[in-house]
Structure formats: C-alpha cells, structure tokens
Design an enzyme around this catalytic site. Structure first.
Site, PDB file in Angstrom:
ATOM      1  N   ARG A 188     -10.594  -4.675  -1.888  1.00  0.00           N
ATOM      2  CA  ARG A 188      -9.478  -4.908  -0.966  1.00  0.00           C
ATOM      3  C   ARG A 188      -9.407  -3.796   0.069  1.00  0.00           C
ATOM      4  O   ARG A 188      -9.507  -2.623  -0.267  1.00  0.00           O
ATOM      5  CB  ARG A 188      -8.170  -4.997  -1.748  1.00  0.00           C
ATOM      6  CG  ARG A 188      -8.257  -6.127  -2.766  1.00  0.00           C
ATOM      7  CD  ARG A 188      -6.941  -6.501  -3.367  1.00  0.00           C
ATOM      8  NE  ARG A 188      -7.166  -7.620  -4.297  1.00  0.00           N
ATOM      9  CZ  ARG A 188      -6.228  -8.195  -5.030  1.00  0.00           C
ATOM     10  NH1 ARG A 188      -4.989  -7.773  -4.948  1.00  0.00           N
ATOM     11  NH2 ARG A 188      -6.522  -9.190  -5.822  1.00  0.00           N
TER      12      ARG A 188
ATOM     13  N   ARG B 227      -3.244   1.767  -6.154  1.00  0.00           N
ATOM     14  CA  ARG B 227      -3.652   0.908  -5.039  1.00  0.00           C
ATOM     15  C   ARG B 227      -4.990   1.425  -4.512  1.00  0.00           C
ATOM     16  O   ARG B 227      -5.049   2.454  -3.866  1.00  0.00           O
ATOM     17  CB  ARG B 227      -2.581   0.951  -3.939  1.00  0.00           C
ATOM     18  CG  ARG B 227      -2.803  -0.038  -2.807  1.00  0.00           C
ATOM     19  CD  ARG B 227      -1.652   0.020  -1.808  1.00  0.00           C
ATOM     20  NE  ARG B 227      -0.389  -0.352  -2.418  1.00  0.00           N
ATOM     21  CZ  ARG B 227       0.024  -1.606  -2.596  1.00  0.00           C
ATOM     22  NH1 ARG B 227      -0.725  -2.602  -2.175  1.00  0.00           N
ATOM     23  NH2 ARG B 227       1.183  -1.857  -3.151  1.00  0.00           N
TER      24      ARG B 227
ATOM     25  N   GLU C  17       3.840  -4.238 -10.389  1.00  0.00           N
ATOM     26  CA  GLU C  17       3.135  -5.484 -10.688  1.00  0.00           C
ATOM     27  C   GLU C  17       1.798  -5.230 -11.406  1.00  0.00           C
ATOM     28  O   GLU C  17       0.957  -4.473 -10.940  1.00  0.00           O
ATOM     29  CB  GLU C  17       2.871  -6.220  -9.362  1.00  0.00           C
ATOM     30  CG  GLU C  17       2.084  -7.500  -9.543  1.00  0.00           C
ATOM     31  CD  GLU C  17       1.741  -8.147  -8.208  1.00  0.00           C
ATOM     32  OE1 GLU C  17       2.485  -7.951  -7.230  1.00  0.00           O
ATOM     33  OE2 GLU C  17       0.712  -8.849  -8.153  1.00  0.00           O
TER      34      GLU C  17
ATOM     35  N   SER D   6      -0.212 -11.507 -11.919  1.00  0.00           N
ATOM     36  CA  SER D   6       0.348 -12.505 -11.029  1.00  0.00           C
ATOM     37  C   SER D   6      -0.255 -13.824 -11.473  1.00  0.00           C
ATOM     38  O   SER D   6      -1.437 -13.881 -11.779  1.00  0.00           O
ATOM     39  CB  SER D   6      -0.080 -12.158  -9.606  1.00  0.00           C
ATOM     40  OG  SER D   6       0.425 -13.106  -8.709  1.00  0.00           O
TER      41      SER D   6
ATOM     42  N   ARG E  14      -5.527  -1.489 -12.870  1.00  0.00           N
ATOM     43  CA  ARG E  14      -4.188  -0.923 -12.661  1.00  0.00           C
ATOM     44  C   ARG E  14      -3.405  -0.779 -13.974  1.00  0.00           C
ATOM     45  O   ARG E  14      -2.509   0.067 -14.086  1.00  0.00           O
ATOM     46  CB  ARG E  14      -3.405  -1.794 -11.681  1.00  0.00           C
ATOM     47  CG  ARG E  14      -2.073  -1.197 -11.295  1.00  0.00           C
ATOM     48  CD  ARG E  14      -1.249  -2.138 -10.440  1.00  0.00           C
ATOM     49  NE  ARG E  14      -1.427  -1.894  -9.013  1.00  0.00           N
ATOM     50  CZ  ARG E  14      -0.703  -2.510  -8.075  1.00  0.00           C
ATOM     51  NH1 ARG E  14       0.208  -3.389  -8.416  1.00  0.00           N
ATOM     52  NH2 ARG E  14      -0.904  -2.243  -6.797  1.00  0.00           N
TER      53      ARG E  14
END
Length: 423
Positions: A258, A273, A345, A348, A385
């Site tokens: 990402r 992140r 988070e 998801s 994460r």
RNA sequence: GGAAGCGUGCCGGAGCGGCCGAACGGAACAGUCUUGAAAACUGUCGUAGUUAAUAGCUACCGUGGGUUCAAAUCCCACCGCUUCCUCCA
C-alpha cells in the site's frame, strides 16, 4: 457494477443508497437516460444488421448477371450498418462509463454518514490493567530485538521494517494458526499472485477514488495488490461456478502493498501503518440469498481468531460513506491498543453482494439450469498489524511478552518472548 | 531474449470467404427397455443482448483493429500456450 434490472425497476433504491453514501443522486438519472439510449441504438443496429444479413444471402445465391446490382445495393446497407454499429458501441460505452462510477447499493440497516458515524455492535474481552509503565509496540520490539525499524528505513525508506527473530516467528505462527482455523472451517488455502492485470484490479473496485493508494508498474502494466482479495476475486473471473455443494471458500495468504499516499504523518511510528505487510484473507463465493448469512459467519470466524490471540476488541458496523465502492455492508473489528488508549482496526469484512461478480463476470448455475450472478464476500483473518495488539496487550512488568496459548504450539511451546540479558 | 507451431462449445476435434453457432466423437442430462443397473436406442445438450415470449432477431470460434456486399475462415497488432535454442532462481 450495479444491477441493470434494479436500475430500470427501482432507481429510487439506488438513489437512497447514493444518499446514504453521500454520493451523487443525479448520476442515477444519467444512467437511466444512457440505458434507454443504449437500448434504442442497439435495436436500430440489430434491425439494420438483420436486413443486411438477409440481403447478403440473396447475393450468395443470385445468378451471375444479377450479382453486380445486388452488391451495389448491399454496399449502401453496409455503410448504414457500420454507422449504426458505431452509434450502438458509443451508447454502450457511455452507459458503462456512468455505471462504473456508481458504487454498490448499501444493505438495509447500514448506518448513514461518514467515517465517524459507525455503530458499535459489541465490546468483548477485558482491557489489561497494567500496574507498571507500559511500553508501546515500537519500544517492545526494540527492547526484545524482534523489530528493526531503522534498518527497514535504511534499506527501503519510511514505513518499511524488518521483523526479526521471535518477531518473524510470531507472525508466521499467527498465520499458521489462522490458516489452520480456516482449513478446519472448510477454506481452501491459496498463495496468490500479488501482481495483477488492470482488468482484475478494476473489477474488484480498487481503481475508483483511491487509485493512488496502489502501486503500479508501468513497464509491465501490472498492479501490486494491497490485499489478496484482488487475486481471490479474480480467481473465478469469467467462470460459471458450481455452488450446489455450498459456498466456495478460499483462504488467501499474500504479502500486501500500500502506498499510503493520503496518510502522510499518520501512524508514522512502528508497524501500524506500513507499505508492506502480510495477510491471510478469507474469501467466499456464495448464492446472493446466502450472502448476509455468510457475512455473519466470516465475522464470527474473525472474532474467534481474535479470542485465540486473547485480545480485547470491539465490533463496529461501518457507515455507508466509509464503505469501499464494492461493499454493501462492512464490519470492522478493532483491537484495544493500550499505548494509544484506543481501538484500532485489525480486521474488516465486506459483503460485496453481486457487485464484484458482475464486474468480473462470475456466475453460478441455479437448480433450474439457468445462470445467475453470484455474490462475493471477504474478511481478514490475520495481518502483520495484529502483532501490535499482541505485543502491547500481553506485555509483562519485566518487559517480556506473554504468548497467547493458542499460538504456543506454533512456537515450539514458547511461553514468553524475553529481553536479551546483556552480558 | 531468438526460432517454429498453435489458440474453435464441458472435453477431444473438424471446418480455412457465403449452405457454420459451428460436422463428428466423448461426457452430462431426460426418456424407452430392465426387478434395479449396465448396454443399446431416442431426444436434449454454449453464453449473452433484445423481446411479453423457452417465437423471432442480434452478437460471440484467444483479444482488439482492418479488408469484403459477406469473415471462425484473408490481413495487421497484441495476449496466451507448446516445442527447440539461449539464460536463470
């Protein structure tokens, strides 16, 4: 892509969805107009074409002396057909252009609004109550010598890292635990390609508003995937699959990339992140009627995995404006991150209904022998994460980290990651 | 990276300008026969668009363009596969 039948029969449902997302309602009317136009142009072309086809047959069977005159007439027809075909193609492309901008129609009960308008469905587990000064995961990683951020930056730049020693092993242990759980639940394991063609990337709905989040290799016209969902959705592209034995379920493991283009300055510390991480993703192909039930199952499997990692968490129901373009409903699970005193988070799960499947041309055969568009769903089962939450929640007064019991078999029975004793 | 060949329906495989949405074989499905099954025989047997329609019409023979009154068939480009050479983890 949205359903054309729904557009024709109940455009207000699509408008209501657009409203909930905070997106344009006018575009629905544009789509209707374009759809009517497309049908008209197509009908015109088809009737001209039929005329031409019929005429061509008379040319073929005509005696020699009549042929020249018939061909001359046919030439006029051919010109008309060519023009009509071009008009039909244009009309169809114009419709597509509009249709591809309309995001999936949200499910009933999805909260309206944006990022902060989620509903909290439940909070599970007990937040740790430390009787000592806690460390964040960056400090823990450094002190335990399991995370090397400095060298990550040296080698690859900001937001890159090395997982080292027990850090690397912990991630692989977590992935193995997740993969075993998935296999037990009937998922087929897949290690997926992380470079995909533009059609697949577009089909999964990732090239819309957030296209700049994605790494692109111009020399090869390939995209680096930010999740194995892309490859897992593309897996059955252009296929008619058999769902008579129940849903097709895949657990895809891959490295994810990402760009984090829009998040400069956010979460710059540690591995919360990053540009590259690993993820195990669940992906289901189901009959549309079963999609909502499957979604609840995916969520339950995610919660089970969080519980195995002994993490306190909450489940939130994402608001319409914060859904991805493909999602009709989304649940996030956020784990408690003690150093930030907030939930972050970790997973998801999205119900994409028939939206992705329609774009990727994926259908199934119904009992009556007819084909119908299927539904796709996805959900995270583990990512890099998670290590943040595991390290922070299970830290001990002596600076060590307790390994959740479920993970120990994958680490040779190790119970604690301990700081190295300096000589 | 170089050379040659090939890409047709669920599979195999013909077709190489009009009679081809496509022969033939296999698989599958339905029926006849049979106590049941097998075999045999008969039939069905691609996807999508348009339409009230399982009627008709239209599109699709790797993808995209072109030639032609007419293209699965001819031309061009691209993609993929196979074999040989080169290289390589």
């Amino acid at each position: 892509m949205i359903d054309l039948n729904l557009l024709r029969e109940n455009p207000d449902a699509i408008k209501a969805s657009q409203r909930a997302r905070g997106a344009s309602e006018e575009i629905v009317d544009e789509a209707i107009a374009a759809e009517v136009n497309r049908r008209a142009k197509l009908a015109e072309f088809e009737s001209l074409r039929a005329e031409q086809n019929a005429h061509s047959k008379t040319v073929a069977t005509a005696p020699k002396e009549e042929k020249a005159a018939l061909v001359a007439a046919a030439q006029v027809l051919a010109a008309n057909v060519k023009a009509a075909a071009a008009a039909a193609t244009d009309a169809s492309e114009a419709l597509d252009k509009i249709l591809w901008q309309i995001e999936n129609v949200v499910c009933e009960g999805v909260p309206a609004g944006g990022e902060d308008d989620f509903d909290v469905l439940r909070e599970v587990g007990t937040k740790p109550n430390f009787g000592f000064t806690l460390k964040d995961h960056t400090e823990l990683g450094l002190d335990l010598d399991i995370l090397d951020l400095e060298r990550g930056v040296k080698v690859s730049g900001s937001r890159f890292y090395f997982l080292k020693g027990m850090g690397a092993r912990l991630e692989i242990a977590m992935m193995s635990l997740a993969l075993d759980q998935a296999a037990e639940a009937g998922f087929t394991a897949l290690i997926t390609p992380t470079l995909v063609r533009p059609e697949v990337m577009a089909g999964t709905g990732f090239l819309g508003q957030h296209a700049d989040e994605i790494y692109y290799l111009p020399a090869d016209d390939l995209y680096l995937t930010g999740t194995s969902e892309v490859a897992l959705a593309g897996y059955h592209r252009d296929e008619i699959v058999d769902l008579t034995d129940g849903p097709l379920r895949y657990a895809g493991w891959s490295t994810c990339y990402r760009r984090e283009a829009g998040s400069a300055g956010r979460d710059t510390k540690g591995i919360l992140r990053v540009h590259q991480f690993n993820k195990l993703e669940m992906f289901s192909y189901v009959e549309p009627e079963q999609a909502e039930a499957e979604h609840e199952k995916l969520l339950a499997w995610q919660e089970l995995m969080l519980q195995k990692c002994e993490l306190p968490y909450r489940v939130i129901h994402t608001a319409a404006g914060d859904l991805g373009s493909s999602a009709a409903r989304k649940y996030d699970i956020e784990a408690w991150v003690p150093s930030q005193e907030t939930y972050r988070e970790l997973t998801s799960t999205s119900n994409c209904t028939t939206f992705q499947a329609r774009r990727l041309n994926m259908r199934y055969r119904k009992e009556d022998g007819k084909t119908a568009t299927l539904a796709t769903l996805n959900g995270t089962l583990a990512t890099t994460r998670w290590l943040v939450a595991i390290l922070e929640n299970h830290q001990q007064p002596d600076g060590s980290v307790r390994i959740p019991e479920a993970l120990r078999p994958y680490l040779g029975g190790t119970e604690f990651i301990k700081p190295k004793v300096k000589a």
